[in-house]
Design a protein around this motif. Structure first.
Motif, PDB file in Angstrom:
ATOM      1  N   ARG A 196       0.849  -1.179   0.000  1.00 36.14           N
ATOM      2  CA  ARG A 196       0.000   0.000   0.000  1.00 36.14           C
ATOM      3  C   ARG A 196       0.885   1.228   0.000  1.00 36.14           C
ATOM      4  O   ARG A 196       2.030   1.188   0.467  1.00 36.14           O
ATOM      5  CB  ARG A 196      -0.923   0.020   1.234  1.00 36.14           C
ATOM      6  CG  ARG A 196      -1.996  -1.054   1.201  1.00 36.14           C
ATOM      7  CD  ARG A 196      -2.972  -0.747   0.073  1.00 36.14           C
ATOM      8  NE  ARG A 196      -4.054  -1.684  -0.012  1.00 36.14           N
ATOM      9  CZ  ARG A 196      -4.163  -2.620  -0.941  1.00 36.14           C
ATOM     10  NH1 ARG A 196      -3.223  -2.794  -1.830  1.00 36.14           N
ATOM     11  NH2 ARG A 196      -5.205  -3.409  -0.984  1.00 36.14           N
ATOM     12  N   LEU A 197       0.365   2.335  -0.480  1.00 33.18           N
ATOM     13  CA  LEU A 197       1.113   3.585  -0.523  1.00 33.18           C
ATOM     14  C   LEU A 197       0.652   4.461   0.631  1.00 33.18           C
ATOM     15  O   LEU A 197      -0.532   4.810   0.729  1.00 33.18           O
ATOM     16  CB  LEU A 197       0.878   4.287  -1.865  1.00 33.18           C
ATOM     17  CG  LEU A 197       1.730   5.509  -2.133  1.00 33.18           C
ATOM     18  CD1 LEU A 197       3.208   5.127  -2.194  1.00 33.18           C
ATOM     19  CD2 LEU A 197       1.299   6.155  -3.434  1.00 33.18           C
ATOM     20  N   ASP A 198       1.591   4.789   1.513  1.00 36.43           N
ATOM     21  CA  ASP A 198       1.314   5.691   2.626  1.00 36.43           C
ATOM     22  C   ASP A 198       1.575   7.109   2.119  1.00 36.43           C
ATOM     23  O   ASP A 198       2.724   7.499   1.894  1.00 36.43           O
ATOM     24  CB  ASP A 198       2.222   5.361   3.808  1.00 36.43           C
ATOM     25  CG  ASP A 198       1.921   6.217   5.032  1.00 36.43           C
ATOM     26  OD1 ASP A 198       1.091   7.152   4.941  1.00 36.43           O
ATOM     27  OD2 ASP A 198       2.520   5.949   6.091  1.00 36.43           O
ATOM     28  N   THR A 199       0.510   7.870   1.899  1.00 37.32           N
ATOM     29  CA  THR A 199       0.656   9.222   1.337  1.00 37.32           C
ATOM     30  C   THR A 199       0.906  10.272   2.413  1.00 37.32           C
ATOM     31  O   THR A 199       1.153  11.430   2.089  1.00 37.32           O
ATOM     32  CB  THR A 199      -0.597   9.610   0.526  1.00 37.32           C
ATOM     33  OG1 THR A 199      -1.742   9.530   1.380  1.00 37.32           O
ATOM     34  CG2 THR A 199      -0.764   8.685  -0.675  1.00 37.32           C
ATOM     35  N   GLN A 200       0.832   9.857   3.678  1.00 37.56           N
ATOM     36  CA  GLN A 200       1.094  10.789   4.778  1.00 37.56           C
ATOM     37  C   GLN A 200       1.993  10.111   5.812  1.00 37.56           C
ATOM     38  O   GLN A 200       1.604   9.936   6.966  1.00 37.56           O
ATOM     39  CB  GLN A 200      -0.215  11.228   5.417  1.00 37.56           C
ATOM     40  CG  GLN A 200      -1.125  11.964   4.461  1.00 37.56           C
ATOM     41  CD  GLN A 200      -2.455  12.301   5.099  1.00 37.56           C
ATOM     42  OE1 GLN A 200      -2.855  11.749   6.105  1.00 37.56           O
ATOM     43  NE2 GLN A 200      -3.147  13.257   4.490  1.00 37.56           N
ATOM     44  N   PRO A 201       3.221   9.729   5.404  1.00 37.26           N
ATOM     45  CA  PRO A 201       4.099   9.038   6.354  1.00 37.26           C
ATOM     46  C   PRO A 201       4.565   9.957   7.472  1.00 37.26           C
ATOM     47  O   PRO A 201       4.597  11.180   7.315  1.00 37.26           O
ATOM     48  CB  PRO A 201       5.272   8.583   5.496  1.00 37.26           C
ATOM     49  CG  PRO A 201       5.308   9.548   4.367  1.00 37.26           C
ATOM     50  CD  PRO A 201       3.859   9.937   4.120  1.00 37.26           C
ATOM     51  N   GLY A 234       7.368  12.403   2.059  1.00 32.49           N
ATOM     52  CA  GLY A 234       6.805  11.979   0.777  1.00 32.49           C
ATOM     53  C   GLY A 234       6.191  10.587   0.871  1.00 32.49           C
ATOM     54  O   GLY A 234       6.275   9.919   1.891  1.00 32.49           O
ATOM     55  N   ASP A 235       5.568  10.191  -0.216  1.00 33.22           N
ATOM     56  CA  ASP A 235       4.896   8.903  -0.248  1.00 33.22           C
ATOM     57  C   ASP A 235       5.880   7.759   0.001  1.00 33.22           C
ATOM     58  O   ASP A 235       7.007   7.780  -0.498  1.00 33.22           O
ATOM     59  CB  ASP A 235       4.235   8.673  -1.614  1.00 33.22           C
ATOM     60  CG  ASP A 235       3.122   9.681  -1.894  1.00 33.22           C
ATOM     61  OD1 ASP A 235       2.744  10.417  -0.962  1.00 33.22           O
ATOM     62  OD2 ASP A 235       2.639   9.714  -3.029  1.00 33.22           O
ATOM     63  N   GLN A 236       5.434   6.764   0.788  1.00 38.03           N
ATOM     64  CA  GLN A 236       6.258   5.594   1.069  1.00 38.03           C
ATOM     65  C   GLN A 236       5.423   4.336   0.913  1.00 38.03           C
ATOM     66  O   GLN A 236       4.243   4.313   1.254  1.00 38.03           O
ATOM     67  CB  GLN A 236       6.830   5.661   2.481  1.00 38.03           C
ATOM     68  CG  GLN A 236       7.834   6.775   2.677  1.00 38.03           C
ATOM     69  CD  GLN A 236       8.433   6.757   4.075  1.00 38.03           C
ATOM     70  OE1 GLN A 236       8.067   5.947   4.909  1.00 38.03           O
ATOM     71  NE2 GLN A 236       9.361   7.666   4.317  1.00 38.03           N
ATOM     72  N   THR A 237       6.066   3.290   0.389  1.00 40.50           N
ATOM     73  CA  THR A 237       5.391   2.003   0.254  1.00 40.50           C
ATOM     74  C   THR A 237       5.436   1.261   1.581  1.00 40.50           C
ATOM     75  O   THR A 237       6.480   1.205   2.231  1.00 40.50           O
ATOM     76  CB  THR A 237       6.073   1.148  -0.841  1.00 40.50           C
ATOM     77  OG1 THR A 237       6.012   1.869  -2.072  1.00 40.50           O
ATOM     78  CG2 THR A 237       5.379  -0.184  -1.000  1.00 40.50           C
TER      79      THR A 237
END
Length: 190
Positions: free
Chosen positions: A78-83, A88-91
């Motif tokens: 899943r893509l974490d758009t608010q790490p 920035g975006d993190q998988t």
């Protein structure tokens, strides 16, 4: 699926075809892995085959245990758009195989035990990440075992199987069966 909505609107015909395609493709791979795993186990463990032949009510538990052991859906990204930290975006990887082979949750997780008490596992994901085809895959695997146990009770391997194993994340001594490259089975001699 015809009543499925996304953000409060019914899905389009194109989205419906897309969802159906994903279900068919994922279901095909999952069921093939699950029934091949069951055949492999029942050929190599005649006592379990005999138990299921004389106790067909235990087939559902055997299917659940094989699903746990094989973890046909080993992980999902899943893509974490608010790490945290705002970099920035993190998988993010949800590792279901690791959870299904966690020695803190499962006694002897590296072993298939069809007598194991049924317990929740993550072979088909969980919550909003759960597989929509879970019930169908379990039903198909149950039907497969039921169909084969009666007319073909004395199975044996026809040559050595060729199996591909994969390491379990975070567990250096554990591996999951990833793929059956070759598994030939024949009826035993009377």
């Amino acid at each position: 699926m015809c009543r499925l909505t996304i953000d409060g609107r019914p899905i389009t015909r194109e989205e419906m075809v897309g969802v159906g395609s994903v279900l068919l493709a994922g279901g095909r791979d999952t069921v093939i892995t699950l029934v091949t795993g069951l055949a492999w186990h029942l050929v190599t463990e005649p006592a379990d085959r005999l138990h299921l032949t004389s106790h067909p009510e235990a087939i559902d538990g055997a299917v659940a245990e094989m699903a746990r052991y094989l973890s046909p859906l080993p992980s999902i990204e899943r893509l974490d758009t608010q790490p945290e930290g705002g970099q920035g975006d993190q998988t993010v990887v949800l590792d279901f195989a690791s959870a299904n082979h966690d020695p803190a949750a499962w006694q002897s997780p590296e072993r298939v035990d069809i007598h194991r008490s049924r317990a929740p596992h993550l072979a088909f994901g969980h919550g909003r990440h759960a597989c929509l085809g879970k019930s169908m895959a379990e039903h198909e695997a149950h039907a497969f075992v039921t169909a084969l146990l009666g007319p073909w009770p004395d199975w044996e391997l026809d040559g050595a199987p060729d199996l591909q194993w994969a390491p379990v994340t975070g567990q250096p001594d554990a591996a999951v069966l990833r793929e059956f490259l070759r598994l030939a089975v024949a009826a035993g001699q009377p």
